[in-house]
Design an enzyme around this catalytic site. Structure first.
Site, PDB file in Angstrom:
ATOM      1  N   HIS A 242       0.842  -1.195   0.000  1.00 28.76           N
ATOM      2  CA  HIS A 242       0.000   0.000   0.000  1.00 28.76           C
ATOM      3  C   HIS A 242       0.877   1.244   0.000  1.00 28.76           C
ATOM      4  O   HIS A 242       2.042   1.209   0.414  1.00 28.76           O
ATOM      5  CB  HIS A 242      -0.995   0.008   1.168  1.00 28.76           C
ATOM      6  CG  HIS A 242      -0.385   0.035   2.539  1.00 28.76           C
ATOM      7  ND1 HIS A 242       0.100   1.188   3.124  1.00 28.76           N
ATOM      8  CD2 HIS A 242      -0.198  -0.947   3.467  1.00 28.76           C
ATOM      9  CE1 HIS A 242       0.552   0.917   4.342  1.00 28.76           C
ATOM     10  NE2 HIS A 242       0.392  -0.367   4.573  1.00 28.76           N
TER      11      HIS A 242
ATOM     12  N   ASP B 257      -0.348   4.466   1.162  1.00 25.12           N
ATOM     13  CA  ASP B 257      -0.704   5.476   2.168  1.00 25.12           C
ATOM     14  C   ASP B 257       0.001   5.205   3.486  1.00 25.12           C
ATOM     15  O   ASP B 257       0.459   4.084   3.754  1.00 25.12           O
ATOM     16  CB  ASP B 257      -2.216   5.545   2.361  1.00 25.12           C
ATOM     17  CG  ASP B 257      -2.820   4.248   2.889  1.00 25.12           C
ATOM     18  OD1 ASP B 257      -2.430   3.166   2.401  1.00 25.12           O
ATOM     19  OD2 ASP B 257      -3.675   4.308   3.793  1.00 25.12           O
TER      20      ASP B 257
ATOM     21  N   ASP C 213       6.317   0.800   7.152  1.00 23.08           N
ATOM     22  CA  ASP C 213       4.926   0.437   6.856  1.00 23.08           C
ATOM     23  C   ASP C 213       4.369   1.331   5.760  1.00 23.08           C
ATOM     24  O   ASP C 213       3.745   2.343   6.048  1.00 23.08           O
ATOM     25  CB  ASP C 213       4.106   0.560   8.135  1.00 23.08           C
ATOM     26  CG  ASP C 213       2.668   0.126   7.980  1.00 23.08           C
ATOM     27  OD1 ASP C 213       2.363  -0.564   6.997  1.00 23.08           O
ATOM     28  OD2 ASP C 213       1.842   0.493   8.840  1.00 23.08           O
TER      29      ASP C 213
ATOM     30  N   GLU D 198      -5.142   1.863   2.629  1.00 25.09           N
ATOM     31  CA  GLU D 198      -5.074   0.652   3.444  1.00 25.09           C
ATOM     32  C   GLU D 198      -5.219   0.993   4.914  1.00 25.09           C
ATOM     33  O   GLU D 198      -5.843   0.244   5.683  1.00 25.09           O
ATOM     34  CB  GLU D 198      -3.740  -0.071   3.196  1.00 25.09           C
ATOM     35  CG  GLU D 198      -3.632  -1.439   3.848  1.00 25.09           C
ATOM     36  CD  GLU D 198      -3.128  -1.418   5.288  1.00 25.09           C
ATOM     37  OE1 GLU D 198      -3.223  -2.455   5.973  1.00 25.09           O
ATOM     38  OE2 GLU D 198      -2.638  -0.354   5.741  1.00 25.09           O
ATOM     39  N   GLU D 199      -4.640   2.119   5.319  1.00 28.07           N
ATOM     40  CA  GLU D 199      -4.606   2.470   6.738  1.00 28.07           C
ATOM     41  C   GLU D 199      -5.963   2.899   7.291  1.00 28.07           C
ATOM     42  O   GLU D 199      -6.107   3.086   8.495  1.00 28.07           O
ATOM     43  CB  GLU D 199      -3.576   3.588   6.977  1.00 28.07           C
ATOM     44  CG  GLU D 199      -2.130   3.210   6.654  1.00 28.07           C
ATOM     45  CD  GLU D 199      -1.526   2.234   7.650  1.00 28.07           C
ATOM     46  OE1 GLU D 199      -2.252   1.765   8.548  1.00 28.07           O
ATOM     47  OE2 GLU D 199      -0.334   1.937   7.523  1.00 28.07           O
TER      48      GLU D 199
ATOM     49  N   GLU E 115       3.644  -6.538   4.174  1.00 25.78           N
ATOM     50  CA  GLU E 115       3.591  -5.847   5.468  1.00 25.78           C
ATOM     51  C   GLU E 115       4.773  -6.302   6.336  1.00 25.78           C
ATOM     52  O   GLU E 115       5.287  -7.411   6.178  1.00 25.78           O
ATOM     53  CB  GLU E 115       2.276  -6.144   6.182  1.00 25.78           C
ATOM     54  CG  GLU E 115       1.051  -5.537   5.552  1.00 25.78           C
ATOM     55  CD  GLU E 115       0.862  -4.066   5.884  1.00 25.78           C
ATOM     56  OE1 GLU E 115       1.750  -3.480   6.553  1.00 25.78           O
ATOM     57  OE2 GLU E 115      -0.167  -3.497   5.467  1.00 25.78           O
TER      58      GLU E 115
END
Length: 390
Positions: free
Chosen positions: A72, A74, A104, A136-137, A164
């Site tokens: 991801h 974001d 992350d 995603e967050e 991740e």
């Protein structure tokens, strides 16, 4: 480690302020331009506003089931955090690379982008798909629109690796999550006449206690999975507010709560218990005093669990690529559960960095973790170019 390319790309990616409240298009356009320069065509799948986009690209024979490398774009906010360096400028110190998203999970994103030239030079028997998502967050929103597009195209990948941070450990499962907001509407009055009103804060508190009791029951006697650090389903009320001043019976309160559940526990039943307690116990008492009162529930986010069998071929391959014969499960959620549940693709979570560094001030990733991730991806390239992948 191919430091020039990986570190240069990570530096560029960290410099984009892709906090979820912002557009990620500048980063996505940078990646698309980078891939175009290498001769790789990418596809963008935008959100409804057109201000955010997923990116999907395929390297290798598109007519065969391939492997998705999922990341991801974001990151979480830095507001109110005390950083020692500029969070959007990659800073190297003592073998660590500091910056928001370095762990992350822009570190993984940088690795897979840096190795695209090696993917192209290899004679892949199966394709590698690059999937970079938005939001995603904030509930894994972006990847859902991407998967819808892939479903419409009939894409059926052979495997998916979600990068991740797991310190390159092989993760075969994570809990599911569902979060909801409960809005309690009461009737206000002067506090000296409290029995004539309906105290929204009081009923919200009773709801919180009920949710807490569910969590305590799972802790005491619920199903167990020893591969998780918290081996049982959990319930948590994280936000509760309402009222204005002490001498007014409050007419409004709000509770935001979540369940993080093992794959075998019925999340619909858990949410149903809370809804039934509100409908059968709390609302009748409220409406006996004031018929206009009540409790309304709104689902905020839902994330399916990931549950990949330890004997699945994707797990065996992940262990070979990571040179790690163990596997585990994590409590935090990923896009892996969505890839598995929606596309039916066997999925493993495996990426550089330690989740303990995520979302904190002074977030960092170890250089050695990027090296380990590069090794993983290079061995994947070799595997997909070998007779084993035919």
């Amino acid at each position: 480690m191919s430091e020039a390319s990986t570190l240069a790309l990570l530096e560029r990616l960290v410099a984009f302020d892709t906090v979820s409240r912002n557009s990620n298009l500048p980063l996505i356009e940078f990646v698309r331009s980078y891939l175009d320069g290498l001769g790789v065509t990418s596809r963008l799948v935008h959100d409804a506003t057109g201000t955010k986009a997923n990116l999907f690209a395929t390297i290798g024979p598109a007519d065969r089931p391939g492997v998705i490398l999922s990341g991801h774009t974001d990151v979480v906010p830095v507001d109110g955090q005390a950083w020692d360096t500029d969070p959007f400028a990659l800073t190297a110190r003592d073998g660590r690379l500091y910056g928001r998203g370095s762990c992350d999970m822009k570190g993984f994103d940088a690795v897979i982008l840096a190795l695209v030239p090696e993917m192209m030079r290899a004679k892949l028997r199966r394709p590698i798909h690059l999937a970079l998502s938005y939001d995603e967050e904030v509930g894994c929103q972006g990847v859902r629109t991407l998967i819808t597009a892939l479903e419409q195209d009939g894409l059926r990948p052979w495997a998916c690796f979600v990068g991740e941070p797991t310190e390159m450990g092989v993760v075969i499962g994570h809990k599911g999550k569902r979060s909801l907001r409960a809005t309690v509407t009461g009737r206000e009055c002067h506090s000296s006449l409290a029995p004539r009103g309906v105290n929204a804060v009081e009923y919200a508190a009773r709801l919180v206690v009920f949710i807490s009791d569910i969590g305590r029951a799972f802790q005491e006697s619920g199903a167990r999975d020893a591969l998780y650090d918290i081996p049982h389903t959990t319930a948590h009320a994280g936000v509760s507010h309402g009222g204005t001043v002490v001498n007014i019976v409050p007419n409004r309160a709000e509770v935001v709560f979540e369940f993080r559940h093992l794959p075998g526990d019925d999340i619909d039943d858990l949410v149903g218990r809370v809804r039934r307690f509100a409908a059968d116990t709390l609302e009748p008492a409220m409406q006996e005093v004031a018929p206009e009162t009540g409790i309304v529930f709104e689902e905020i986010a839902t994330l399916p669990p990931l549950a990949t069998e330890p004997e699945a071929p994707v797990v065996t391959l992940a262990k070979q690529l990571s040179r790690n014969n163990a596997h585990g499960k994590v409590a935090f959620g990923t896009e892996g559960g969505i890839f598995q549940s929606r596309l039916g693709v066997p999925t493993v979570v495996c990426g550089p960095g330690n989740i303990e560094q995520a979302h904190k001030p002074n977030e960092f990733i170890e250089r050695s973790q990027l090296e380990a991730c590069e090794g993983f991806v290079r061995r994947l390239i070799d595997h997909l170019a070998s007779d084993q992948a035919a």
